[in-house]
Design an enzyme around this catalytic site. Structure first.
Site, PDB file in Angstrom:
ATOM      1  N   GLY A  86      -3.634   7.460  10.678  1.00 19.76           N
ATOM      2  CA  GLY A  86      -4.299   8.698  11.074  1.00 19.76           C
ATOM      3  C   GLY A  86      -5.797   8.686  10.865  1.00 19.76           C
ATOM      4  N   ARG A  87      -6.287   7.705  10.089  1.00 20.40           N
ATOM      5  CA  ARG A  87      -7.738   7.609   9.858  1.00 20.40           C
ATOM      6  C   ARG A  87      -8.173   6.153   9.720  1.00 20.40           C
ATOM      7  NH1 ARG A  87      -8.564  10.969   4.560  1.00 20.40           N
ATOM      8  NH2 ARG A  87      -6.544  11.893   4.967  1.00 20.40           N
ATOM      9  N   LYS A 107     -11.106   2.060   7.462  1.00 17.48           N
ATOM     10  CA  LYS A 107     -10.476   3.317   7.025  1.00 17.48           C
ATOM     11  C   LYS A 107     -11.555   4.386   6.940  1.00 17.48           C
ATOM     12  CE  LYS A 107      -7.247   3.330   3.921  1.00 17.48           C
ATOM     13  NZ  LYS A 107      -6.586   3.203   2.606  1.00 17.48           N
ATOM     14  N   ARG A 170     -11.116  -2.862   4.956  1.00 24.06           N
ATOM     15  CA  ARG A 170     -10.057  -3.459   4.141  1.00 24.06           C
ATOM     16  C   ARG A 170      -9.509  -4.699   4.831  1.00 24.06           C
ATOM     17  NH1 ARG A 170      -5.031   0.184   2.354  1.00 24.06           N
ATOM     18  NH2 ARG A 170      -4.369   0.001   4.533  1.00 24.06           N
ATOM     19  N   ARG A 177       4.617  -2.714   7.041  1.00 24.22           N
ATOM     20  CA  ARG A 177       5.149  -1.901   5.958  1.00 24.22           C
ATOM     21  C   ARG A 177       6.647  -1.689   6.141  1.00 24.22           C
ATOM     22  NH1 ARG A 177       0.318   1.617   4.908  1.00 24.22           N
ATOM     23  NH2 ARG A 177      -1.288   0.932   6.363  1.00 24.22           N
ATOM     24  N   ASP A 246       5.835   3.908   3.426  1.00 26.17           N
ATOM     25  CA  ASP A 246       4.723   3.559   4.317  1.00 26.17           C
ATOM     26  C   ASP A 246       3.579   2.897   3.561  1.00 26.17           C
ATOM     27  OD1 ASP A 246       4.734   6.462   3.479  1.00 26.17           O
ATOM     28  OD2 ASP A 246       2.650   6.300   4.092  1.00 26.17           O
ATOM     29  N   ASN A 247       3.654   2.873   2.231  1.00 29.84           N
ATOM     30  CA  ASN A 247       2.661   2.181   1.414  1.00 29.84           C
ATOM     31  C   ASN A 247       3.225   0.912   0.790  1.00 29.84           C
ATOM     32  OD1 ASN A 247       0.839   4.256   1.913  1.00 29.84           O
ATOM     33  ND2 ASN A 247       1.441   5.403   0.088  1.00 29.84           N
TER      34      ASN A 247
END
Length: 482
Positions: A86-87, A107, A170, A177, A246-247
């Protein structure tokens, strides 16, 4: 400059949305990771202005085809069928000087089709936290994503207050994931799920290609990497804070540092994340949550294992049932090394647990205790200090070391490899963030990074960053940000 490839795009448009970073007003390079840039073969002659344009997303490099990746996820145990970047924008993949492939992701680079009404931006504080924490974890020897740059945007973002905006670059072995698998499994898109799994095997576990049971072995390998990762977190006292699926990286790396923190006084129930009200992701619960996340991955793999769901469950269940014993073996071996035990005996687990119980009861600092135990082998004053703090336990531990017959200098070397002199203390991270938010300077951040990049060495400045805060992080809280 950087020769981008875009292998993930070849999976098809169901896996991502094409999305360009949103340009920012006045990009300025705030932090630059020179050693990582050298590894990625980024030319030294590029000036700060050019780097700021590139790593703010204002200027795309040739070959970069930015996308926002699609994924789902279990967040605090509840399934969300569509999350996605989303970002963040995946600029593409590059190979470093050793031939290793890395994702390059921005990010805070603007909204995407997955933003769900958010502004797609990042405040400078969370960007700084991720840069410092990931570099510290890398130096500590923990598998992790890393940060190449932090660029301020010249624009404000609106959170709990008005804050300077930033974009963080990053790199990771991949951004695959558990939630990526959940995205397609929840939709019953088994062909896409197979493509995804084959791609992940090709990228991270190529030795499995062609095996008749490759998907079972795939789960086994992912579990192994997760166990190794969580064990490393426990070794250094890292609390991730938001271990949603999701992480959870299939590469076995630490990603998404949003509400992370470091353990001070030992207590397995420690939580710092403001949103983890039920302590789901407490320090001592991280291995159990990892097992839970691996079970969610296993559920996704069922249609690839066997058309008969019950038979597929029977084939994968043994791996999940064995998780706890498998983790405990790795964990106890690691803790034994922290205590200088070169070969474990059955009685050593009790020795380890007894120390942890004593640390909890005495509210003793986790990192400092193991650092002082390491130093006590060559310093009688420190040995006397630790005997005073630990009482009979200290003598019991010393007898166990003598019993194994290993030279104490070798034991101390083993312990120092496991026990850092310092960690990224929460209050030092916050001080660096506060300075940057208030003045735009990164003096404290750069000084902190200098010592954190040598956590096992006694530098001139090391002692300035070792002590816990006077209140012991009693009221400390972290918040999701990036």
């Amino acid at each position: 400059m950087m020769n981008f490839s875009n292998s993930y795009r070849q999976l098809g448009s169901d896996f991502y949305e094409e999305s360009l970073p949103t340009p920012v007003l006045a990009p300025r390079l705030l932090l630059w990771n020179a050693p990582l840039a050298e590894q990625l073969m980024i030319p030294e002659e590029l000036g700060q202005a050019a780097l700021a344009q590139i790593f703010s997303g204002n200027q795309l490099l040739p070959g970069s085809e930015p996308i926002a990746m699609a994924y789902a996820g279990h967040q605090f145990g509840s399934f969300v069928p569509q999350l996605g970047d989303g970002r963040a924008h995946l600029l593409g993949e590059v190979f470093d000087k050793s031939g290793q492939r890395w994702d390059i992701q921005l990010k805070g680079s603007g909204p995407t089709q997955f933003s769900r009404g958010g502004d797609g931006r990042c405040a400078v504080g969370p960007a700084l936290r991720e840069f410092i924490m990931s570099e510290a974890m890398y130096a500590l020897g923990v598998p992790t994503s890393r940060c190449l740059a932090v660029v301020t945007s010249g624009e404000d973002v609106y959170r709990r207050s008005i804050l300077p905006g930033a974009i963080v670059t990053r790199i990771a072995s991949s951004h695959l994931r558990v939630g990526t698998f959940e995205f397609f499994a929840a939709r019953g898109e088994h062909e896409a799920l197979k493509r995804l799994c084959d791609y992940t095997i090709d990228r991270h576990f190529p030795e499995l290609q062609g095996a008749t049971d490759q998907y079972i072995r795939f789960l086994d390998r992912v579990i192994g990497r997760q166990i190794q990762l969580i064990t490393e977190w426990m070794r250094v006292g890292f609390i991730h804070g938001v271990m949603n699926t999701d992480n959870t990286s299939l590469a076995g790396e630490t990603i998404d540092y949003g509400p992370c923190a470091m353990l001070g006084a030992y207590d397995p129930h420690t939580v710092y994340s403001s949103i983890d009200i039920k302590k789901r992701y407490a320090f001592g619960n991280q291995s159990a949550i990892s097992q839970w996340n691996m079970t969610r991955l296993a559920e996704c793999l069922l249609p690839l294992i066997n058309a008969d769901r019950n038979r597929a469950i029977d084939q994968l269940n043994p791996l999940l049932i064995a998780y706890t014993d498998r983790f405990n073996r790795v964990y106890i071996k690691m803790m034994g090394k922290k205590l200088g035990l070169t070969s474990l005996q059955a009685k050593d687990e009790k020795l380890i647990i007894s120390l942890l119980d004593q640390l909890k009861i005495g509210k003793m600092d986790y990192t400092l205790t193991f650092d002082l135990l390491t130093k006590s082998l060559s310093s009688e004053p420190i040995a006397s200090q630790m005997r005073g703090q630990l009482g009979n336990y200290f003598d019991l531990w010393q007898r166990r070391l003598k019993e194994q017959g290993t030279d104490l200098q070798e034991v101390q070397t083993l312990m120092r490899q496991q026990n850092p002199l310092l960690i990224p203390r929460n209050h030092h991270i916050e001080a660096a963030i506060a300075e940057c938010e208030q003045t735009g300077r990164v003096n404290l951040a750069e000084k902190l990074l200098h010592v954190l990049r040598a956590p096992y060495e006694e530098l001139t400045e090391t002692h300035l960053y070792q002590d816990p805060p006077s209140d012991g992080d009693k009221n400390y809280q972290t918040f999701c940000g990036t």
